[in-house]
Design a protein around this motif. Sequence first.
Motif, PDB file in Angstrom:
ATOM      1  N   PHE A 131       0.836  -1.201   0.000  1.00  0.00           N
ATOM      2  CA  PHE A 131       0.000   0.000   0.000  1.00  0.00           C
ATOM      3  C   PHE A 131       0.869   1.249   0.000  1.00  0.00           C
ATOM      4  N   PHE A 132       1.961   1.197   0.760  1.00  0.00           N
ATOM      5  CA  PHE A 132       2.848   2.355   0.790  1.00  0.00           C
ATOM      6  C   PHE A 132       3.460   2.626  -0.579  1.00  0.00           C
ATOM      7  N   SER A 134       1.065   4.249  -2.819  1.00  0.00           N
ATOM      8  CA  SER A 134       0.912   5.640  -2.411  1.00  0.00           C
ATOM      9  C   SER A 134       2.075   6.488  -2.897  1.00  0.00           C
ATOM     10  N   ARG A 175       1.570   9.565  -5.402  1.00  0.00           N
ATOM     11  CA  ARG A 175       1.726  10.840  -4.701  1.00  0.00           C
ATOM     12  C   ARG A 175       2.353  11.901  -5.609  1.00  0.00           C
ATOM     13  N   SER A 202      -4.919  12.559  -4.394  1.00  0.00           N
ATOM     14  CA  SER A 202      -5.548  12.665  -3.076  1.00  0.00           C
ATOM     15  C   SER A 202      -6.479  11.514  -2.714  1.00  0.00           C
ATOM     16  N   PRO A 228      -3.477   7.741  -3.169  1.00  0.00           N
ATOM     17  CA  PRO A 228      -2.394   7.705  -2.176  1.00  0.00           C
ATOM     18  C   PRO A 228      -2.866   7.853  -0.743  1.00  0.00           C
ATOM     19  N   TYR A 229      -3.877   8.703  -0.488  1.00  0.00           N
ATOM     20  CA  TYR A 229      -4.318   8.896   0.891  1.00  0.00           C
ATOM     21  C   TYR A 229      -5.054   7.668   1.433  1.00  0.00           C
ATOM     22  N   CYS A 252      -4.391   4.582   0.425  1.00  0.00           N
ATOM     23  CA  CYS A 252      -3.304   3.628   0.667  1.00  0.00           C
ATOM     24  C   CYS A 252      -2.522   3.992   1.922  1.00  0.00           C
ATOM     25  N   ASP A 253      -2.359   5.293   2.182  1.00  0.00           N
ATOM     26  CA  ASP A 253      -1.704   5.719   3.423  1.00  0.00           C
ATOM     27  C   ASP A 253      -2.440   5.176   4.642  1.00  0.00           C
TER      28      ASP A 253
END
Length: 297
Positions: free
Chosen positions: A18-19, A22, A26, A223, A226-227, A229-230
Amino acid sequence: MISTKKIGMMEKVPPHVFFLVSALFRYLGPAFAVLLFAHVSVLGVAWLRIASAAVVFAAWRRPWRLFMSTSWAIRRILIALGVVLGLMNACFYLAIARIPLSTVGAIEFLGPITLAALGARTPRNISALLLAAAGGWLLTDARFSGSPLGFGFAFANCLLFILYIVLGHRIAEDGGAAGIDRLGAAMLIALLAVSPLGLTDALPAFPQPLLLLAGIGVGVCSSVIPYVCDQLAMARLPRATYALLLSLLPASATIIGIVVLHQLPKPIEIVGILFVVVAVILHKEADVQPKKHAKSV
């Protein structure tokens, strides 16, 4: 609603995946945003990004229900996160309109590396931290020239990014699904916070469908993906580990800058990227108790 079955499936995916998703998106979205600057002003593009993300979250999660039913303690966190998201995105775009994307990514990295330093407890992790810091310095120093105002916005974005990480972990404490709903509520607040700054500048895009679609694409890439996944990564990674993984941001910004914007790196920047990658490989997570995830939202 995210079902228990879907939550179980997401938990089988390593949080580092996930990171990485992201980290890729991003800077992919902002790279396309740079191409929009020729047609829409910087703050107008920032508004389109946040507005499109807010619409997606509103249709997908209906986050106002959570906001109205949650405690005031959580509401304060969501309001703070929303304001941070709005200002962070505005500062980020004001920075990349003036200095290279890789430079902004390197400066943005300085905040997470500070958080990682606070969480480094073993010689191995301290070594990884120092190596990542060296890589980030090489990436920053290699391009430390250009607009002073651009660097001012970049450092403001860095400070806001630290707050995003801290507040993002706070809303992720109950698990990724609950965190996504809270993120959606914060994004609606971010739209309210940034509208006085960018709504008027975004109006020229409304009569032009292609520009409007491009703005929506930037919002989804920058937004939403990535968010989300964050949140899925933050729910399962210690904050120090997540902060050190963010050392990859200068590398991903440089790679996206090459592919999309044709901003070619210098040899010293390549060395910096390698330092950062080795640092992330060297880092070892601390043993932590697994967090209790919400069964449904």
